[in-house]
Design an enzyme around this catalytic site. Sequence first.
Site, short mmCIF file in Angstrom:
data_model
loop_
_atom_site.label_atom_id
_atom_site.label_comp_id
_atom_site.label_asym_id
_atom_site.label_seq_id
_atom_site.Cartn_x
_atom_site.Cartn_y
_atom_site.Cartn_z
N TYR A 68 0.87 -1.18 0.00
CA TYR A 68 0.00 0.00 0.00
C TYR A 68 0.90 1.23 0.00
O TYR A 68 1.51 1.56 1.02
CB TYR A 68 -0.92 -0.02 1.22
N LYS A 113 -1.66 -1.49 -3.92
CA LYS A 113 -2.62 -0.39 -3.99
C LYS A 113 -1.79 0.87 -4.15
O LYS A 113 -1.15 1.33 -3.21
CB LYS A 113 -3.47 -0.33 -2.72
N ILE A 161 -9.77 0.69 -6.03
CA ILE A 161 -10.28 0.79 -4.67
C ILE A 161 -11.58 1.58 -4.67
O ILE A 161 -11.71 2.56 -5.40
CB ILE A 161 -9.23 1.48 -3.76
#
Length: 320
Positions: A147, A175, A218
């Site tokens: 992330y 992500k 997302i």
Amino acid sequence: MNLDRFKDLMCGPIVVVFTPFDEKGTSIDEEELRKNVRYMIDNGIQNYSGVLIAGGSVGDSFVLSLKERKRLFEIVVEEANGEVPVVCGTNHTSTNIAIELSKFAEEIGADGIMNAPPFYYKTISDKAVYEHYKAISDQINIGIMLYNNPAMLDNDLSVDLLLKLSKLKNVLAIKESTPYRIKYKQVVETLGDKIVVINGAGEDTEPDSYRMGTKGFITAYGNFVPGLCVGIHKEALNNNYQKVEQIIKRFNPLKDIIYRYVNDVGPEQVGRIYKEIAISLGFKLGGTRLPIIPVPQYYKEKIKEAVEKNGFLEYVNNTR
């Protein structure tokens, strides 16, 4: 889980699951959590067309105790029952606690974990970031989604560092939330054939991300309009970008409210304004926990106008 299968499953709307509380924000409302997970699955968030993130930031992970975070993981994994992949958010300021949460996620059958570098100090060296992820990778055998969150760390992880991290045995996705389009494009081009790149900016930058070759984004909207989010994914895979833009256009009034609210109140409140939208549509998500504060009446009224005008209320009434 077969790690190649993990990569295949990381596509579509990657939904950061809301954590419902009781009305005082004292405890997790487990019954509502199960109902909401089932609602998403029944409306298209399923294997190969979506993923559930249990314990993300929009899911209030930073106001939960470790015991509550683990219980949250358990409930989402149980309710998903293999119908949709579950990735557990294991962010923490301590690598050891991140490892504890990650090992627990593996033990209960989660498909993978999502983890950002430790964030107490806003800047952290590349060496420390690498050693953090290596320590987690050495302790678990399920997939890891990196992330990169520059807003949290004040440190946009470099392409070179991400490339090095991608060589760890179970780092299989990222992500990517860089605010820089050029950097995002470099990540897709450099890492896209090695790990799955997930658009961390969500609907705000679609369908551009799909045009670059990614296959997932997302979303918080997926909690209450999952079918629309699945529609974005399916239309984008078929290169029907005009249809994607038509779907996303429906979100614009809500995006404007969210943007203004976060600017007025603070970025830590973003999860609550998304929750407030869902509450206006009939979802029972309960009260707040400090430092999260209630949404003022002015914004509640603006949300009510937007959801009614753009057909979200009708959508939810027809799908719940």
